[in-house]
Design a protein around this motif. Structure first.
Motif, PDB file in Angstrom:
ATOM      1  N   ASP A  76       0.891  -1.251  -0.104  1.00 38.29           N
ATOM      2  CA  ASP A  76      -0.008   0.142  -0.006  1.00 38.29           C
ATOM      3  C   ASP A  76       0.806   1.215   0.000  1.00 38.29           C
ATOM      4  O   ASP A  76       0.497   2.417  -0.562  1.00 38.29           O
ATOM      5  CB  ASP A  76      -0.811   0.041   1.239  1.00 38.29           C
ATOM      6  N   ARG A  77       1.904   1.272   0.687  1.00 36.56           N
ATOM      7  CA  ARG A  77       2.709   2.345   0.792  1.00 36.56           C
ATOM      8  C   ARG A  77       3.945   2.820   0.063  1.00 36.56           C
ATOM      9  O   ARG A  77       4.232   3.876  -0.267  1.00 36.56           O
ATOM     10  CB  ARG A  77       3.120   2.544   2.432  1.00 36.56           C
ATOM     11  N   VAL A  78       4.463   1.526  -0.224  1.00 34.71           N
ATOM     12  CA  VAL A  78       5.481   1.645  -1.337  1.00 34.71           C
ATOM     13  C   VAL A  78       5.560   1.048  -2.157  1.00 34.71           C
ATOM     14  O   VAL A  78       6.069  -0.270  -2.532  1.00 34.71           O
ATOM     15  CB  VAL A  78       6.958   1.620  -0.491  1.00 34.71           C
ATOM     16  N   PRO A  79       4.549   0.872  -3.346  1.00 33.98           N
ATOM     17  CA  PRO A  79       3.979  -0.182  -4.380  1.00 33.98           C
ATOM     18  C   PRO A  79       5.526  -0.264  -5.096  1.00 33.98           C
ATOM     19  O   PRO A  79       6.178   0.613  -5.502  1.00 33.98           O
ATOM     20  CB  PRO A  79       3.000   0.467  -5.347  1.00 33.98           C
ATOM     21  N   GLY A  80       5.718  -1.295  -5.596  1.00 38.85           N
ATOM     22  CA  GLY A  80       6.917  -1.874  -6.345  1.00 38.85           C
ATOM     23  C   GLY A  80       8.132  -2.306  -5.435  1.00 38.85           C
ATOM     24  O   GLY A  80       9.202  -3.134  -5.851  1.00 38.85           O
ATOM     25  N   PHE A  81       8.240  -1.927  -4.184  1.00 35.25           N
ATOM     26  CA  PHE A  81       9.352  -2.211  -3.317  1.00 35.25           C
ATOM     27  C   PHE A  81       9.349  -4.065  -3.239  1.00 35.25           C
ATOM     28  O   PHE A  81      10.625  -4.345  -3.374  1.00 35.25           O
ATOM     29  CB  PHE A  81       9.168  -1.764  -1.971  1.00 35.25           C
ATOM     30  N   LEU A  82       8.477  -4.493  -2.868  1.00 35.48           N
ATOM     31  CA  LEU A  82       8.465  -5.850  -2.589  1.00 35.48           C
ATOM     32  C   LEU A  82       8.712  -6.641  -3.841  1.00 35.48           C
ATOM     33  O   LEU A  82       9.563  -7.543  -3.745  1.00 35.48           O
ATOM     34  CB  LEU A  82       7.196  -6.545  -2.103  1.00 35.48           C
ATOM     35  N   GLU A  83       8.516  -6.299  -5.140  1.00 39.63           N
ATOM     36  CA  GLU A  83       8.835  -6.572  -6.323  1.00 39.63           C
ATOM     37  C   GLU A  83      10.270  -6.699  -6.744  1.00 39.63           C
ATOM     38  O   GLU A  83      11.133  -7.629  -7.114  1.00 39.63           O
ATOM     39  CB  GLU A  83       8.152  -5.947  -7.576  1.00 39.63           C
ATOM     40  N   SER A  84      10.767  -5.528  -6.192  1.00 39.50           N
ATOM     41  CA  SER A  84      12.526  -5.352  -6.468  1.00 39.50           C
ATOM     42  C   SER A  84      13.168  -6.265  -5.359  1.00 39.50           C
ATOM     43  O   SER A  84      13.984  -6.672  -5.558  1.00 39.50           O
ATOM     44  CB  SER A  84      12.796  -3.880  -6.121  1.00 39.50           C
ATOM     45  N   GLU A  85      12.348  -6.534  -4.144  1.00 38.57           N
ATOM     46  CA  GLU A  85      12.691  -7.744  -3.320  1.00 38.57           C
ATOM     47  C   GLU A  85      13.110  -8.949  -3.737  1.00 38.57           C
ATOM     48  O   GLU A  85      13.901  -9.564  -3.434  1.00 38.57           O
ATOM     49  CB  GLU A  85      12.057  -7.627  -1.967  1.00 38.57           C
ATOM     50  N   LYS A  86      12.062  -9.345  -4.541  1.00 36.77           N
ATOM     51  CA  LYS A  86      12.152 -10.591  -4.970  1.00 36.77           C
ATOM     52  C   LYS A  86      13.317 -10.799  -6.130  1.00 36.77           C
ATOM     53  O   LYS A  86      13.684 -11.838  -6.379  1.00 36.77           O
ATOM     54  CB  LYS A  86      10.880 -10.897  -5.952  1.00 36.77           C
ATOM     55  N   GLN A  87      13.751  -9.760  -6.713  1.00 38.54           N
ATOM     56  CA  GLN A  87      14.711  -9.899  -7.611  1.00 38.54           C
ATOM     57  C   GLN A  87      16.052 -10.160  -6.931  1.00 38.54           C
ATOM     58  O   GLN A  87      17.225 -10.516  -7.638  1.00 38.54           O
ATOM     59  CB  GLN A  87      14.750  -8.601  -8.655  1.00 38.54           C
ATOM     60  N   LEU A  88      16.406  -9.619  -5.584  1.00 38.55           N
ATOM     61  CA  LEU A  88      17.486  -9.640  -4.887  1.00 38.55           C
ATOM     62  C   LEU A  88      17.871 -11.125  -4.731  1.00 38.55           C
ATOM     63  O   LEU A  88      17.032 -12.048  -4.626  1.00 38.55           O
ATOM     64  CB  LEU A  88      17.446  -9.416  -3.625  1.00 38.55           C
ATOM     65  N   THR A  89      19.312 -11.357  -4.912  1.00 39.60           N
ATOM     66  CA  THR A  89      19.903 -12.625  -4.431  1.00 39.60           C
ATOM     67  C   THR A  89      19.776 -12.747  -3.140  1.00 39.60           C
ATOM     68  O   THR A  89      19.762 -11.880  -2.229  1.00 39.60           O
ATOM     69  CB  THR A  89      21.420 -12.681  -5.130  1.00 39.60           C
ATOM     70  N   LEU A  90      19.992 -14.065  -2.639  1.00 45.08           N
ATOM     71  CA  LEU A  90      20.042 -14.407  -1.252  1.00 45.08           C
ATOM     72  C   LEU A  90      21.232 -13.604  -0.468  1.00 45.08           C
ATOM     73  O   LEU A  90      20.844 -13.113   0.543  1.00 45.08           O
ATOM     74  CB  LEU A  90      20.129 -16.126  -0.951  1.00 45.08           C
ATOM     75  N   GLN A  91      22.432 -13.570  -1.126  1.00 48.95           N
ATOM     76  CA  GLN A  91      23.177 -12.712  -0.479  1.00 48.95           C
ATOM     77  C   GLN A  91      23.244 -11.449  -0.231  1.00 48.95           C
ATOM     78  O   GLN A  91      23.445 -10.705   0.608  1.00 48.95           O
ATOM     79  CB  GLN A  91      24.606 -12.925  -1.322  1.00 48.95           C
ATOM     80  N   ALA A  92      22.474 -10.757  -1.262  1.00 45.21           N
ATOM     81  CA  ALA A  92      22.197  -9.502  -1.453  1.00 45.21           C
ATOM     82  C   ALA A  92      21.160  -9.127  -0.257  1.00 45.21           C
ATOM     83  O   ALA A  92      21.196  -7.947   0.552  1.00 45.21           O
ATOM     84  CB  ALA A  92      21.577  -8.658  -2.663  1.00 45.21           C
ATOM     85  N   ALA A  93      19.996 -10.126  -0.040  1.00 50.46           N
ATOM     86  CA  ALA A  93      19.102  -9.890   0.942  1.00 50.46           C
ATOM     87  C   ALA A  93      19.524  -9.828   2.147  1.00 50.46           C
ATOM     88  O   ALA A  93      19.106  -9.255   3.142  1.00 50.46           O
ATOM     89  CB  ALA A  93      17.812 -10.840   0.749  1.00 50.46           C
ATOM     90  N   THR A  94      20.359 -10.975   2.585  1.00 51.60           N
ATOM     91  CA  THR A  94      20.891 -11.054   3.881  1.00 51.60           C
ATOM     92  C   THR A  94      22.162 -10.047   4.267  1.00 51.60           C
ATOM     93  O   THR A  94      22.413  -9.768   5.369  1.00 51.60           O
ATOM     94  CB  THR A  94      21.367 -12.570   4.145  1.00 51.60           C
ATOM     95  N   GLY A  95      22.648  -9.537   3.275  1.00 54.41           N
ATOM     96  CA  GLY A  95      23.678  -8.639   3.578  1.00 54.41           C
ATOM     97  C   GLY A  95      23.543  -7.217   4.131  1.00 54.41           C
ATOM     98  O   GLY A  95      24.167  -6.361   4.725  1.00 54.41           O
TER      99      GLY A  95
END
Length: 107
Positions: free
Chosen positions: A15-34
């Motif tokens: 609702d508040r930041v449309p598009g953020f979660l889609e960009s999160e899905k594109q991250l590698t596991l290393q980028a997401a945990t870093g």
């Protein structure tokens, strides 16, 4: 629940930041945990919401005045207090968002 965003928080982010979660899905596991999720969200907002100001060279002026706004200052105090409470109680992220809304106002 570790490494997973609760459904209620997903709804709030959509609702508040449309598009953020889609960009999160594109991250590698290393980028997401870093880098922690709140900091990735902050980076995303800086790039997508204020990208025009960065490109035009006046993003620093926005941040200069933003940190002087009472709403920002209340949110900072709330963030600091909540961080300490979270360390002690291991509260879920949804409770954290509710706490920020209650103490700092709508973001």
């Amino acid at each position: 629940m570790e490494n997973r965003i609760p459904n209620r928080l997903v709804e709030i982010l959509d609702d508040r930041v449309p598009g953020f979660l889609e960009s999160e899905k594109q991250l590698t596991l290393q980028a997401a945990t870093g880098r922690p999720l709140p900091l990735r969200l902050e980076d995303w907002i800086d790039d997508h919401i204020f990208g025009f100001a960065k490109q035009e060279g006046w993003f620093n002026a926005i941040t200069y005045y933003a940190i002087r706004d009472p709403r920002y200052q209340r949110a900072e105090v709330c963030w600091s207090e909540c961080t300490e409470k979270w360390k002690k109680s291991h509260t879920t992220p949804v409770s954290a968002v509710r706490g920020v809304e209650r103490h700092g106002g709508a973001m």
